[in-house]
Structures are given as C-alpha cells and as structure tokens.
Design a protein around this motif. Sequence first.
Motif, PDB file in Angstrom:
ATOM      1  N   VAL A 147       0.842  -1.193   0.000  1.00 43.68           N
ATOM      2  CA  VAL A 147       0.000   0.000   0.000  1.00 43.68           C
ATOM      3  C   VAL A 147       0.878   1.245   0.000  1.00 43.68           C
ATOM      4  O   VAL A 147       0.700   2.150  -0.806  1.00 43.68           O
ATOM      5  CB  VAL A 147      -0.955  -0.003   1.216  1.00 43.68           C
ATOM      6  N   THR A 148       1.835   1.288   0.919  1.00 40.79           N
ATOM      7  CA  THR A 148       2.752   2.415   1.014  1.00 40.79           C
ATOM      8  C   THR A 148       3.982   1.992   1.802  1.00 40.79           C
ATOM      9  O   THR A 148       3.935   1.010   2.551  1.00 40.79           O
ATOM     10  CB  THR A 148       2.066   3.642   1.668  1.00 40.79           C
ATOM     11  N   ALA A 149       5.066   2.736   1.627  1.00 43.93           N
ATOM     12  CA  ALA A 149       6.299   2.433   2.344  1.00 43.93           C
ATOM     13  C   ALA A 149       7.189   3.667   2.331  1.00 43.93           C
ATOM     14  O   ALA A 149       7.127   4.466   1.394  1.00 43.93           O
ATOM     15  CB  ALA A 149       7.033   1.272   1.695  1.00 43.93           C
ATOM     16  N   GLY A 150       8.008   3.785   3.347  1.00 43.88           N
ATOM     17  CA  GLY A 150       8.974   4.874   3.366  1.00 43.88           C
ATOM     18  C   GLY A 150       9.759   4.898   4.655  1.00 43.88           C
ATOM     19  O   GLY A 150       9.318   4.358   5.675  1.00 43.88           O
ATOM     20  N   ASP A 193      16.137   8.344   8.878  1.00 45.67           N
ATOM     21  CA  ASP A 193      16.635   7.116   8.257  1.00 45.67           C
ATOM     22  C   ASP A 193      17.080   6.056   9.273  1.00 45.67           C
ATOM     23  O   ASP A 193      17.967   5.264   9.002  1.00 45.67           O
ATOM     24  CB  ASP A 193      17.762   7.417   7.266  1.00 45.67           C
ATOM     25  N   THR A 194      16.424   6.028  10.421  1.00 37.96           N
ATOM     26  CA  THR A 194      16.728   4.998  11.423  1.00 37.96           C
ATOM     27  C   THR A 194      15.820   3.781  11.269  1.00 37.96           C
ATOM     28  O   THR A 194      15.935   2.821  12.026  1.00 37.96           O
ATOM     29  CB  THR A 194      16.573   5.537  12.855  1.00 37.96           C
ATOM     30  N   GLY A 195      14.936   3.818  10.297  1.00 40.16           N
ATOM     31  CA  GLY A 195      14.001   2.726  10.075  1.00 40.16           C
ATOM     32  C   GLY A 195      12.971   3.138   9.054  1.00 40.16           C
ATOM     33  O   GLY A 195      13.118   4.155   8.374  1.00 40.16           O
ATOM     34  N   ALA A 196      11.913   2.335   8.970  1.00 38.62           N
ATOM     35  CA  ALA A 196      10.875   2.597   7.973  1.00 38.62           C
ATOM     36  C   ALA A 196       9.565   1.956   8.406  1.00 38.62           C
ATOM     37  O   ALA A 196       9.541   1.125   9.309  1.00 38.62           O
ATOM     38  CB  ALA A 196      11.298   2.040   6.615  1.00 38.62           C
ATOM     39  N   MET A 197       8.508   2.347   7.713  1.00 36.13           N
ATOM     40  CA  MET A 197       7.209   1.736   7.891  1.00 36.13           C
ATOM     41  C   MET A 197       6.697   1.317   6.520  1.00 36.13           C
ATOM     42  O   MET A 197       6.824   2.070   5.550  1.00 36.13           O
ATOM     43  CB  MET A 197       6.207   2.688   8.530  1.00 36.13           C
ATOM     44  N   HIS A 198       6.161   0.109   6.456  1.00 32.69           N
ATOM     45  CA  HIS A 198       5.526  -0.411   5.245  1.00 32.69           C
ATOM     46  C   HIS A 198       4.125  -0.871   5.607  1.00 32.69           C
ATOM     47  O   HIS A 198       3.904  -1.368   6.713  1.00 32.69           O
ATOM     48  CB  HIS A 198       6.267  -1.629   4.695  1.00 32.69           C
ATOM     49  N   VAL A 199       3.205  -0.735   4.673  1.00 31.49           N
ATOM     50  CA  VAL A 199       1.860  -1.273   4.834  1.00 31.49           C
ATOM     51  C   VAL A 199       1.614  -2.215   3.655  1.00 31.49           C
ATOM     52  O   VAL A 199       1.679  -1.797   2.492  1.00 31.49           O
ATOM     53  CB  VAL A 199       0.783  -0.164   4.878  1.00 31.49           C
ATOM     54  N   TYR A 200       1.360  -3.471   3.973  1.00 29.54           N
ATOM     55  CA  TYR A 200       1.154  -4.513   2.976  1.00 29.54           C
ATOM     56  C   TYR A 200      -0.307  -4.937   2.914  1.00 29.54           C
ATOM     57  O   TYR A 200      -1.014  -4.890   3.917  1.00 29.54           O
ATOM     58  CB  TYR A 200       1.990  -5.760   3.307  1.00 29.54           C
ATOM     59  N   GLU A 201      -0.712  -5.380   1.751  1.00 26.69           N
ATOM     60  CA  GLU A 201      -2.008  -6.021   1.527  1.00 26.69           C
ATOM     61  C   GLU A 201      -1.686  -7.498   1.307  1.00 26.69           C
ATOM     62  O   GLU A 201      -1.017  -7.849   0.324  1.00 26.69           O
ATOM     63  CB  GLU A 201      -2.673  -5.422   0.284  1.00 26.69           C
ATOM     64  N   ALA A 202      -2.106  -8.346   2.237  1.00 20.48           N
ATOM     65  CA  ALA A 202      -1.721  -9.755   2.166  1.00 20.48           C
ATOM     66  C   ALA A 202      -2.808 -10.631   2.775  1.00 20.48           C
ATOM     67  O   ALA A 202      -3.631 -10.165   3.564  1.00 20.48           O
ATOM     68  CB  ALA A 202      -0.415  -9.974   2.907  1.00 20.48           C
ATOM     69  N   ALA A 203      -2.760 -11.909   2.425  1.00 14.51           N
ATOM     70  CA  ALA A 203      -3.732 -12.859   2.962  1.00 14.51           C
ATOM     71  C   ALA A 203      -3.514 -13.101   4.448  1.00 14.51           C
ATOM     72  O   ALA A 203      -4.467 -13.263   5.208  1.00 14.51           O
ATOM     73  CB  ALA A 203      -3.644 -14.179   2.207  1.00 14.51           C
ATOM     74  N   ASP A 204      -2.242 -13.120   4.866  1.00 23.04           N
ATOM     75  CA  ASP A 204      -1.919 -13.388   6.270  1.00 23.04           C
ATOM     76  C   ASP A 204      -0.473 -12.978   6.551  1.00 23.04           C
ATOM     77  O   ASP A 204       0.254 -12.564   5.642  1.00 23.04           O
ATOM     78  CB  ASP A 204      -2.147 -14.864   6.615  1.00 23.04           C
ATOM     79  N   GLU A 205      -0.073 -13.096   7.801  1.00 23.77           N
ATOM     80  CA  GLU A 205       1.278 -12.699   8.188  1.00 23.77           C
ATOM     81  C   GLU A 205       2.329 -13.541   7.477  1.00 23.77           C
ATOM     82  O   GLU A 205       3.407 -13.042   7.128  1.00 23.77           O
ATOM     83  CB  GLU A 205       1.448 -12.817   9.703  1.00 23.77           C
ATOM     84  N   ALA A 206       2.040 -14.795   7.234  1.00 24.22           N
ATOM     85  CA  ALA A 206       2.991 -15.672   6.538  1.00 24.22           C
ATOM     86  C   ALA A 206       3.315 -15.123   5.148  1.00 24.22           C
ATOM     87  O   ALA A 206       4.469 -15.182   4.706  1.00 24.22           O
ATOM     88  CB  ALA A 206       2.435 -17.088   6.454  1.00 24.22           C
ATOM     89  N   GLU A 207       2.320 -14.578   4.473  1.00 27.18           N
ATOM     90  CA  GLU A 207       2.572 -13.996   3.151  1.00 27.18           C
ATOM     91  C   GLU A 207       3.487 -12.788   3.259  1.00 27.18           C
ATOM     92  O   GLU A 207       4.389 -12.608   2.435  1.00 27.18           O
ATOM     93  CB  GLU A 207       1.258 -13.609   2.464  1.00 27.18           C
ATOM     94  N   VAL A 208       3.288 -11.957   4.273  1.00 26.89           N
ATOM     95  CA  VAL A 208       4.167 -10.798   4.465  1.00 26.89           C
ATOM     96  C   VAL A 208       5.595 -11.282   4.727  1.00 26.89           C
ATOM     97  O   VAL A 208       6.557 -10.750   4.166  1.00 26.89           O
ATOM     98  CB  VAL A 208       3.679  -9.890   5.614  1.00 26.89           C
ATOM     99  N   ARG A 209       5.748 -12.283   5.541  1.00 26.57           N
ATOM    100  CA  ARG A 209       7.095 -12.813   5.822  1.00 26.57           C
ATOM    101  C   ARG A 209       7.732 -13.401   4.563  1.00 26.57           C
ATOM    102  O   ARG A 209       8.950 -13.283   4.370  1.00 26.57           O
ATOM    103  CB  ARG A 209       7.045 -13.803   6.967  1.00 26.57           C
TER     104      ARG A 209
END
Length: 87
Positions: free
Chosen positions: A37-40, A45-61
């Motif tokens: 969905v979004t990322a940045g 620059d000490t880290g980032a946030m991403h938002v994923y569209e996925a079926a479950d946590e396993a898919e994100v991993r």
Amino acid sequence: MARYVLHMTFDGDPARLAARPAHREHLRRLKEQGRLVTAGPWGDDTGAMHVYEAADEAEVRDILRDDPYTAVNGYEIVLLKEWTPIL
C-alpha cells in the motif's frame, strides 16, 4: 485480504545502503502488484514503515524473504501486525 503494518529499524551498516536501490525496486514491483500500500523511511533514516495487503502474516514474511535488505541483514522488525484502518 488484510492490511499489515511493518515497522523496521536500521543500523548504519553500509551493506544496507548498497542494497537500497534493489530494495526500492522490490518495493515498486510490490506496489504495482497491489501487495504494498505504502512504504517509506523515517525522516532520520533509522528505520521505515511499510503497509502490505496480504492474505496473512505468513505472506508478508514471504515478501520480506525476497527483499534485498533481508539478504544483507539490513533491518530488524520492531512490529509486524495486522491493521484495520477505519478511514
């Protein structure tokens, strides 16, 4: 499908910076596929946030396993959690 928020932190390892172009290309492909969905990065620059569209946590991993930052151990996961946006 569900939304998942990933908060990651970075250290100052030059290997992560070298992998950044490939990492960003990976993110662009995910966005085109509708899986990201979004990322940045945080402003410092000490880290980032991403938002994923996925079926479950396993898919994100699975997505993270293919990220060039993973190959260089370029981040640590602070939070990976399903998120329910209301607006």
